[in-house]
Design a protein around this motif. Structure first.
Motif, PDB file in Angstrom:
ATOM      1  N   VAL A   8      19.468  -7.299   7.504  1.00 30.64           N
ATOM      2  CA  VAL A   8      18.562  -8.444   7.556  1.00 30.64           C
ATOM      3  C   VAL A   8      17.232  -8.047   8.189  1.00 30.64           C
ATOM      4  CG1 VAL A   8      18.202 -10.724   8.554  1.00 30.64           C
ATOM      5  CG2 VAL A   8      20.421 -10.130   7.564  1.00 30.64           C
ATOM      6  N   TRP A   9      17.307  -7.231   9.277  1.00 30.75           N
ATOM      7  CA  TRP A   9      16.077  -6.848   9.983  1.00 30.75           C
ATOM      8  C   TRP A   9      15.200  -5.981   9.092  1.00 30.75           C
ATOM      9  CZ3 TRP A   9      13.435  -2.514  11.391  1.00 30.75           C
ATOM     10  CH2 TRP A   9      12.420  -2.694  12.338  1.00 30.75           C
ATOM     11  N   PHE A  10      15.800  -4.994   8.398  1.00 30.17           N
ATOM     12  CA  PHE A  10      15.002  -4.113   7.560  1.00 30.17           C
ATOM     13  C   PHE A  10      14.395  -4.877   6.389  1.00 30.17           C
ATOM     14  CE2 PHE A  10      17.461  -0.479   9.426  1.00 30.17           C
ATOM     15  CZ  PHE A  10      16.362   0.166   9.953  1.00 30.17           C
ATOM     16  N   ALA A  11      15.152  -5.799   5.830  1.00 32.33           N
ATOM     17  CA  ALA A  11      14.600  -6.598   4.735  1.00 32.33           C
ATOM     18  C   ALA A  11      13.428  -7.419   5.233  1.00 32.33           C
ATOM     19  CB  ALA A  11      15.675  -7.493   4.141  1.00 32.33           C
ATOM     20  N   GLY A  12      13.569  -7.979   6.415  1.00 28.05           N
ATOM     21  CA  GLY A  12      12.491  -8.776   6.964  1.00 28.05           C
ATOM     22  C   GLY A  12      11.311  -7.940   7.406  1.00 28.05           C
ATOM     23  N   SER A  13      11.566  -6.694   7.832  1.00 24.66           N
ATOM     24  CA  SER A  13      10.483  -5.854   8.327  1.00 24.66           C
ATOM     25  C   SER A  13       9.502  -5.516   7.226  1.00 24.66           C
ATOM     26  CB  SER A  13      11.044  -4.569   8.944  1.00 24.66           C
ATOM     27  OG  SER A  13      11.648  -3.753   7.961  1.00 24.66           O
ATOM     28  N   GLU A  14       9.971  -5.365   5.958  1.00 26.30           N
ATOM     29  CA  GLU A  14       9.060  -5.100   4.850  1.00 26.30           C
ATOM     30  C   GLU A  14       8.124  -6.278   4.645  1.00 26.30           C
ATOM     31  OE1 GLU A  14       9.724  -5.182   0.216  1.00 26.30           O
ATOM     32  OE2 GLU A  14      10.440  -3.257   1.016  1.00 26.30           O
ATOM     33  N   ASP A  15       8.676  -7.488   4.700  1.00 24.40           N
ATOM     34  CA  ASP A  15       7.834  -8.679   4.554  1.00 24.40           C
ATOM     35  C   ASP A  15       6.826  -8.774   5.689  1.00 24.40           C
ATOM     36  OD1 ASP A  15       9.100  -9.439   2.232  1.00 24.40           O
ATOM     37  OD2 ASP A  15      10.590 -10.671   3.276  1.00 24.40           O
ATOM     38  N   ARG A  16       7.284  -8.466   6.920  1.00 17.49           N
ATOM     39  CA  ARG A  16       6.363  -8.523   8.052  1.00 17.49           C
ATOM     40  C   ARG A  16       5.266  -7.482   7.921  1.00 17.49           C
ATOM     41  NH1 ARG A  16      11.179  -9.762  10.875  1.00 17.49           N
ATOM     42  NH2 ARG A  16      11.579  -7.570  11.387  1.00 17.49           N
ATOM     43  N   GLY A  74       1.203  -8.333   7.565  1.00 18.26           N
ATOM     44  CA  GLY A  74       0.228  -7.831   8.536  1.00 18.26           C
ATOM     45  C   GLY A  74      -0.688  -6.763   7.992  1.00 18.26           C
ATOM     46  N   ALA A  75      -0.471  -6.326   6.755  1.00 23.09           N
ATOM     47  CA  ALA A  75      -1.275  -5.237   6.202  1.00 23.09           C
ATOM     48  C   ALA A  75      -2.730  -5.646   6.037  1.00 23.09           C
ATOM     49  CB  ALA A  75      -0.702  -4.798   4.853  1.00 23.09           C
ATOM     50  N   CYS A  76      -3.618  -4.693   6.266  1.00 19.54           N
ATOM     51  CA  CYS A  76      -5.061  -4.926   6.150  1.00 19.54           C
ATOM     52  C   CYS A  76      -5.499  -6.115   7.003  1.00 19.54           C
ATOM     53  CB  CYS A  76      -5.471  -5.114   4.696  1.00 19.54           C
ATOM     54  SG  CYS A  76      -5.702  -3.548   3.821  1.00 19.54           S
ATOM     55  N   LEU A  85       3.016  -4.569  -8.490  1.00 17.46           N
ATOM     56  CA  LEU A  85       3.930  -3.453  -8.256  1.00 17.46           C
ATOM     57  C   LEU A  85       5.384  -3.763  -8.612  1.00 17.46           C
ATOM     58  CD1 LEU A  85       2.569  -1.978  -4.889  1.00 17.46           C
ATOM     59  CD2 LEU A  85       2.121  -1.205  -7.226  1.00 17.46           C
ATOM     60  N   GLY A  86       5.681  -5.043  -8.808  1.00 24.73           N
ATOM     61  CA  GLY A  86       7.057  -5.415  -9.154  1.00 24.73           C
ATOM     62  C   GLY A  86       7.663  -6.313  -8.096  1.00 24.73           C
ATOM     63  N   GLU A  87       8.177  -7.445  -8.517  1.00 26.05           N
ATOM     64  CA  GLU A  87       8.709  -8.440  -7.583  1.00 26.05           C
ATOM     65  C   GLU A  87       9.873  -7.898  -6.754  1.00 26.05           C
ATOM     66  OE1 GLU A  87       7.514 -11.263  -6.847  1.00 26.05           O
ATOM     67  OE2 GLU A  87       6.099 -11.689  -8.455  1.00 26.05           O
ATOM     68  N   ASP A  88      10.701  -7.055  -7.368  1.00 29.58           N
ATOM     69  CA  ASP A  88      11.902  -6.573  -6.683  1.00 29.58           C
ATOM     70  C   ASP A  88      11.763  -5.140  -6.178  1.00 29.58           C
ATOM     71  OD1 ASP A  88      13.197  -9.003  -7.278  1.00 29.58           O
ATOM     72  OD2 ASP A  88      13.734  -8.270  -9.278  1.00 29.58           O
ATOM     73  N   ALA A  89      10.577  -4.571  -6.285  1.00 29.91           N
ATOM     74  CA  ALA A  89      10.393  -3.175  -5.881  1.00 29.91           C
ATOM     75  C   ALA A  89      10.450  -3.041  -4.361  1.00 29.91           C
ATOM     76  CB  ALA A  89       9.058  -2.655  -6.397  1.00 29.91           C
ATOM     77  N   ALA A  90      11.082  -1.959  -3.897  1.00 31.39           N
ATOM     78  CA  ALA A  90      11.049  -1.632  -2.475  1.00 31.39           C
ATOM     79  C   ALA A  90       9.696  -1.015  -2.164  1.00 31.39           C
ATOM     80  CB  ALA A  90      12.175  -0.660  -2.134  1.00 31.39           C
ATOM     81  N   LEU A  91       9.022  -1.549  -1.162  1.00 33.99           N
ATOM     82  CA  LEU A  91       7.648  -1.148  -0.879  1.00 33.99           C
ATOM     83  C   LEU A  91       7.546  -0.373   0.424  1.00 33.99           C
ATOM     84  CD1 LEU A  91       5.812  -4.457  -1.845  1.00 33.99           C
ATOM     85  CD2 LEU A  91       6.307  -2.484  -3.291  1.00 33.99           C
ATOM     86  N   ARG A 130      -7.744  -0.062   6.497  1.00 29.29           N
ATOM     87  CA  ARG A 130      -7.114   0.669   5.394  1.00 29.29           C
ATOM     88  C   ARG A 130      -5.632   0.329   5.353  1.00 29.29           C
ATOM     89  NH1 ARG A 130     -10.608   5.023   4.036  1.00 29.29           N
ATOM     90  NH2 ARG A 130     -12.198   5.368   5.634  1.00 29.29           N
ATOM     91  N   CYS A 131      -5.130   0.054   4.173  1.00 30.30           N
ATOM     92  CA  CYS A 131      -3.695  -0.107   3.998  1.00 30.30           C
ATOM     93  C   CYS A 131      -3.307   0.396   2.619  1.00 30.30           C
ATOM     94  CB  CYS A 131      -3.245  -1.557   4.219  1.00 30.30           C
ATOM     95  SG  CYS A 131      -3.916  -2.768   3.060  1.00 30.30           S
ATOM     96  N   ARG A 132      -2.077   0.884   2.529  1.00 27.61           N
ATOM     97  CA  ARG A 132      -1.582   1.438   1.263  1.00 27.61           C
ATOM     98  C   ARG A 132      -0.160   0.939   1.040  1.00 27.61           C
ATOM     99  NH1 ARG A 132       1.045   5.920  -1.108  1.00 27.61           N
ATOM    100  NH2 ARG A 132      -0.107   6.849  -2.873  1.00 27.61           N
ATOM    101  N   ILE A 133       0.094   0.410  -0.140  1.00 29.09           N
ATOM    102  CA  ILE A 133       1.405  -0.115  -0.482  1.00 29.09           C
ATOM    103  C   ILE A 133       1.897   0.657  -1.700  1.00 29.09           C
ATOM    104  CG2 ILE A 133       2.725  -2.163  -1.133  1.00 29.09           C
ATOM    105  CD1 ILE A 133      -0.700  -2.477   0.468  1.00 29.09           C
ATOM    106  N   ALA A 134       3.020   1.328  -1.538  1.00 28.27           N
ATOM    107  CA  ALA A 134       3.558   2.168  -2.609  1.00 28.27           C
ATOM    108  C   ALA A 134       4.934   1.674  -3.020  1.00 28.27           C
ATOM    109  CB  ALA A 134       3.643   3.621  -2.153  1.00 28.27           C
TER     110      ALA A 134
END
Length: 390
Positions: free
Chosen positions: A31-39, A43-45, A58-64, A99-103
């Protein structure tokens, strides 16, 4: 035979309890790791990244994977990570750098840069002040739709290695006199995505315009915003030339030249673009001269680079409104509204070692620069340009 329930010894109780705790911890970690991506995305940029647009591209279900760096200040407002407003020769400067980068593995990436303008004088001459847009082999095209911006690629050819990678730049001319924000977004998508598809190109622009809208509000810029970009043209390739006499865009009003054999042009529309290009060539399209117009941060950046590259000549676009650079290059300048950086106009030989540079037609270069600069300045509401003499 009757079944008997095994007796739970103290050791077994402790073992079962440990398993239960481990399962709970694992569930919590998931749960924490899933939430950490959203957080991280939120907070990016400095919080201005349009998360919905990024996920759509980039895709709705893609891991970023998210990386982020924010520092400095814009006007009187520091970034969330802290920073102080810089000073430059008694004039307030903006050292905001975001600067922020989302892959997304297997899909591509989006890299965002946000910079405040003007920059502190201490940054001049040490590399580029702002994120660059590709312009060596193609000519960036304006975004239109009320935006001051550019859409640029290294190539606009179907199937090339860079097909699927594009850079969008949006300039926000803030209500505060002389201040601006430059948002630059590189979008790279893998797979079957091609920029040749006009239905796909707006996807490469959407993140930049949405980020610009959020940045405009976040830093209190108060700029006039454009409308949604539903169509955008392709950058102009090297073989897409036309007769100069019929030019209607950035090369309009530029004269032909019999001595220099200038008769063709590569151009784009103007449409409030903060950077303009016009390439003049021979009958078969071979380039002879390149004309450039720079506004706002791009003019500031160009002057900074010329200060470094031509310091030994002691005469640069940073020091005079107009003049000559080297064997075959001139510049002009124009004062623009609301305290913006003075516009910069350049003409130079397209081939650094070619015949045009060895035997320059200086009178034609000045005439071409004068026509180009006057038309561009009028379009942007700037004053009549200061032009080089002889």
């Amino acid at each position: 035979m009757a079944l008997t329930r095994p007796t739970l010894t103290r050791r077994r109780v402790r073992a079962l309890a440990a398993v239960a705790v481990a399962l709970a911890a694992l569930t919590g970690a998931i749960v924490w790791f899933a939430g950490s991506e959203d957080r991280a995305l939120d907070g990016a940029c400095d919080g201005v990244l349009p998360v919905g647009e990024v996920r759509t591209v980039l895709g709705e279900d893609a891991a970023l994977d998210v990386t982020n760096r924010t520092e400095g200040a814009f006007g009187d407002k520091a970034a969330k990570s802290g920073g102080r407003t810089a000073k430059s020769g008694g004039k307030r400067a903006n050292n905001l750098s975001v600067r922020c980068r989302i892959a997304a593995e297997g899909t591509g990436h989006i890299a965002v840069t946000i910079a405040g303008s003007p920059r502190p004088r201490a940054e001049y001459g040490y590399g580029e002040l702002y994120a660059a847009v590709p312009a060596s082999h193609t000519l960036p095209v304006p975004l239109g739709n009320g935006w001051s911006g550019l859409f640029a690629t290294d190539t606009a050819r179907l199937g090339d290695a860079e097909d699927g990678t594009a850079t969008t730049a949006v300039l926000l001319d803030c209500a505060r006199r002389g201040d601006s924000l430059l948002i630059t977004v590189e979008t790279a998508l893998r797979g079957a995505t091609t920029l040749d598809d006009p239905a796909v190109r707006p996807d490469f622009v959407r993140t930049a315009t949405a980020t610009a809208e959020a940045a405009n509000d976040h830093w209190g810029c108060g700029a006039r915003l454009g409308a949604p970009v539903r169509t955008v043209g392709l950058p102009v390739n090297e073989d897409e030339y036309e007769p100069l006499l019929g030019a209607k865009g950035t090369c309009a009003a530029v004269p032909t030249a019999s001595r220099s054999a200038v008769s063709t042009a590569r151009e784009t529309a103007r449409d409030r673009a903060p950077r303009e290009s016009c390439v003049l060539g021979t009958r078969d399209g071979s380039p002879l001269y390149r004309l450039e117009a720079y506004y706002g941060p791009y003019a500031e950046d160009a002057r900074s680079q010329y200060t470094r590259d031509y310091d030994y000549e002691n005469v640069t676009p940073a020091e005079k409104p107009a003049g000559r650079l080297g064997q075959s290059a001139y510049w002009a300048g124009a004062t623009c509204p609301r305290g913006a950086e003075s516009a910069l106009y350049l003409i130079h030989a397209a081939d650094a070692d070619g015949e045009t540079r060895r035997r320059p037609d200086l009178a034609y270069e000045r005439a071409a620069l004068a026509a180009f600069a006057a038309a561009s300045a009028t379009h942007h509401g700037c004053e009549a340009p200061s032009l080089p003499k002889g």
